[in-house]
Design a protein around this motif. Structure first.
Motif, PDB file in Angstrom:
ATOM      1  N   LYS A  35       0.868  -1.176   0.000  1.00 17.55           N
ATOM      2  CA  LYS A  35       0.000   0.000   0.000  1.00 17.55           C
ATOM      3  C   LYS A  35       0.903   1.224   0.000  1.00 17.55           C
ATOM      4  CE  LYS A  35      -4.153  -1.864   2.065  1.00 17.55           C
ATOM      5  NZ  LYS A  35      -5.111  -1.724   3.156  1.00 17.55           N
ATOM      6  N   HIS A  37       1.180   4.612  -2.520  1.00 19.30           N
ATOM      7  CA  HIS A  37       0.502   5.915  -2.588  1.00 19.30           C
ATOM      8  C   HIS A  37      -0.514   5.931  -3.727  1.00 19.30           C
ATOM      9  CE1 HIS A  37       3.577   6.436  -5.684  1.00 19.30           C
ATOM     10  NE2 HIS A  37       2.805   7.381  -6.192  1.00 19.30           N
ATOM     11  N   ILE A  38      -1.530   6.769  -3.550  1.00 19.04           N
ATOM     12  CA  ILE A  38      -2.591   6.892  -4.559  1.00 19.04           C
ATOM     13  C   ILE A  38      -2.090   7.777  -5.703  1.00 19.04           C
ATOM     14  CG2 ILE A  38      -4.889   7.906  -5.003  1.00 19.04           C
ATOM     15  CD1 ILE A  38      -5.170   5.327  -3.490  1.00 19.04           C
ATOM     16  N   CYS A  55     -14.007   9.207   0.253  1.00 20.99           N
ATOM     17  CA  CYS A  55     -12.812   9.153   1.112  1.00 20.99           C
ATOM     18  C   CYS A  55     -13.191   9.353   2.584  1.00 20.99           C
ATOM     19  CB  CYS A  55     -11.802  10.210   0.678  1.00 20.99           C
ATOM     20  SG  CYS A  55     -10.337  10.190   1.719  1.00 20.99           S
ATOM     21  N   ARG A  73      -1.685  13.535   1.310  1.00 21.57           N
ATOM     22  CA  ARG A  73      -1.130  12.203   1.570  1.00 21.57           C
ATOM     23  C   ARG A  73      -0.962  11.924   3.063  1.00 21.57           C
ATOM     24  NH1 ARG A  73      -0.563  10.148  -3.140  1.00 21.57           N
ATOM     25  NH2 ARG A  73       0.222  11.337  -4.909  1.00 21.57           N
ATOM     26  N   CYS A  76      -4.321  10.392   4.056  1.00 21.30           N
ATOM     27  CA  CYS A  76      -4.713   9.134   3.396  1.00 21.30           C
ATOM     28  C   CYS A  76      -4.328   7.927   4.251  1.00 21.30           C
ATOM     29  CB  CYS A  76      -4.032   9.047   2.028  1.00 21.30           C
ATOM     30  SG  CYS A  76      -4.342   7.491   1.184  1.00 21.30           S
ATOM     31  N   GLN A  78      -4.777   4.784   3.003  1.00 22.72           N
ATOM     32  CA  GLN A  78      -4.604   3.702   2.016  1.00 22.72           C
ATOM     33  C   GLN A  78      -5.711   2.641   2.102  1.00 22.72           C
ATOM     34  OE1 GLN A  78      -1.836   4.956   3.573  1.00 22.72           O
ATOM     35  NE2 GLN A  78      -0.432   5.463   1.940  1.00 22.72           N
ATOM     36  N   CYS A  79      -6.956   3.122   2.148  1.00 23.67           N
ATOM     37  CA  CYS A  79      -8.070   2.177   2.326  1.00 23.67           C
ATOM     38  C   CYS A  79      -8.641   1.650   1.009  1.00 23.67           C
ATOM     39  CB  CYS A  79      -9.180   2.844   3.125  1.00 23.67           C
ATOM     40  SG  CYS A  79     -10.002   4.154   2.198  1.00 23.67           S
ATOM     41  N   TYR A  80      -8.247   2.223  -0.110  1.00 27.26           N
ATOM     42  CA  TYR A  80      -8.697   1.795  -1.449  1.00 27.26           C
ATOM     43  C   TYR A  80     -10.110   2.255  -1.820  1.00 27.26           C
ATOM     44  CZ  TYR A  80      -4.833  -1.408  -2.597  1.00 27.26           C
ATOM     45  OH  TYR A  80      -3.610  -1.949  -2.908  1.00 27.26           O
ATOM     46  N   MET A  93      -3.445   2.393  -6.723  1.00 26.78           N
ATOM     47  CA  MET A  93      -2.542   2.366  -5.568  1.00 26.78           C
ATOM     48  C   MET A  93      -1.177   1.923  -6.071  1.00 26.78           C
ATOM     49  SD  MET A  93      -2.298   2.787  -2.253  1.00 26.78           S
ATOM     50  CE  MET A  93      -3.873   2.567  -1.444  1.00 26.78           C
ATOM     51  N   TYR A  97       6.520   4.076  -2.070  1.00 33.92           N
ATOM     52  CA  TYR A  97       6.231   5.206  -1.194  1.00 33.92           C
ATOM     53  C   TYR A  97       6.737   6.518  -1.774  1.00 33.92           C
ATOM     54  CZ  TYR A  97       5.610   1.277   1.929  1.00 33.92           C
ATOM     55  OH  TYR A  97       5.210   0.096   2.465  1.00 33.92           O
TER      56      TYR A  97
END
Ligand code: SF4
Ligand code: SF4
Length: 148
Positions: A35, A37-38, A55, A73, A76, A78-80, A93, A97
């Motif tokens: 996981k 970064h977006i 979100c 960031r 965030c 990182q929950c998708y 995703m 990093y």
């Protein structure tokens, strides 16, 4: 634990490879499941704002008039959720990093200017859509008038 076992363990640890890496000298290995970064493919994004609504930590802001997509960031988790909700699948995703930062900041991506051909195609598509809507509306009105 007896002294024999302790000595055995000490010798074992002396010869075996370390369990940790010399980061940042040795680059970390990322897997597909990392996981990281977006990332947003802004060219495909239609600035619909669904990701912002989904979100849970309010990390995303979509500004339609300014044609920008912003992510905090630091917020965030990182929950998708945004990746799953995006209707254009332009969120992803990335399994690595971003650089460490010393100050809180956000990342804003702006939609690039359209080329002359892209502009013409967009205008043609919008015109065609407007014509289709007008046609459907006229057909509905005619049906309603007939029924009364
Ligand atoms: S959900 Fe996807 S298309 Fe909609 S604003 Fe977010 S990134 Fe863009
Ligand atoms: S992964 Fe989750 S927390 Fe991060 S931006 Fe997307 S919806 Fe928000």
């Amino acid at each position: 634990m007896g002294s024999f076992h302790l000595t055995k363990m000490s010798f074992k640890n002396l010869v075996k490879k370390p369990a940790t890496k010399m980061y940042p000298v040795v680059a970390p290995t990322y897997t597909k499941m990392t996981k990281g970064h977006i990332a947003c493919d802004i060219k495909t994004c239609i600035l619909c704002g669904i990701c912002e609504k989904r979100c849970p930590t309010y990390a995303i802001t979509v500004n339609k008039p300014d044609e920008t997509w912003t992510i905090n960031r630091f917020a965030c988790i990182q929950c998708y959720s945004c990746v799953r909700a995006c209707p254009k699948t332009c969120l992803d995703m990335k399994p690595d990093y971003t650089k460490a930062a010393t100050e809180m900041s956000t990342v804003t991506i702006k939609k690039p200017e359209l080329t002359a051909e892209e502009k013409a195609a967009k205008e043609a598509a919008e015109k065609e859509k407007a014509e289709r809507i007008a046609k459907a509306k006229a057909a509905k009105d005619a049906k309603d008038t007939k029924a009364t």
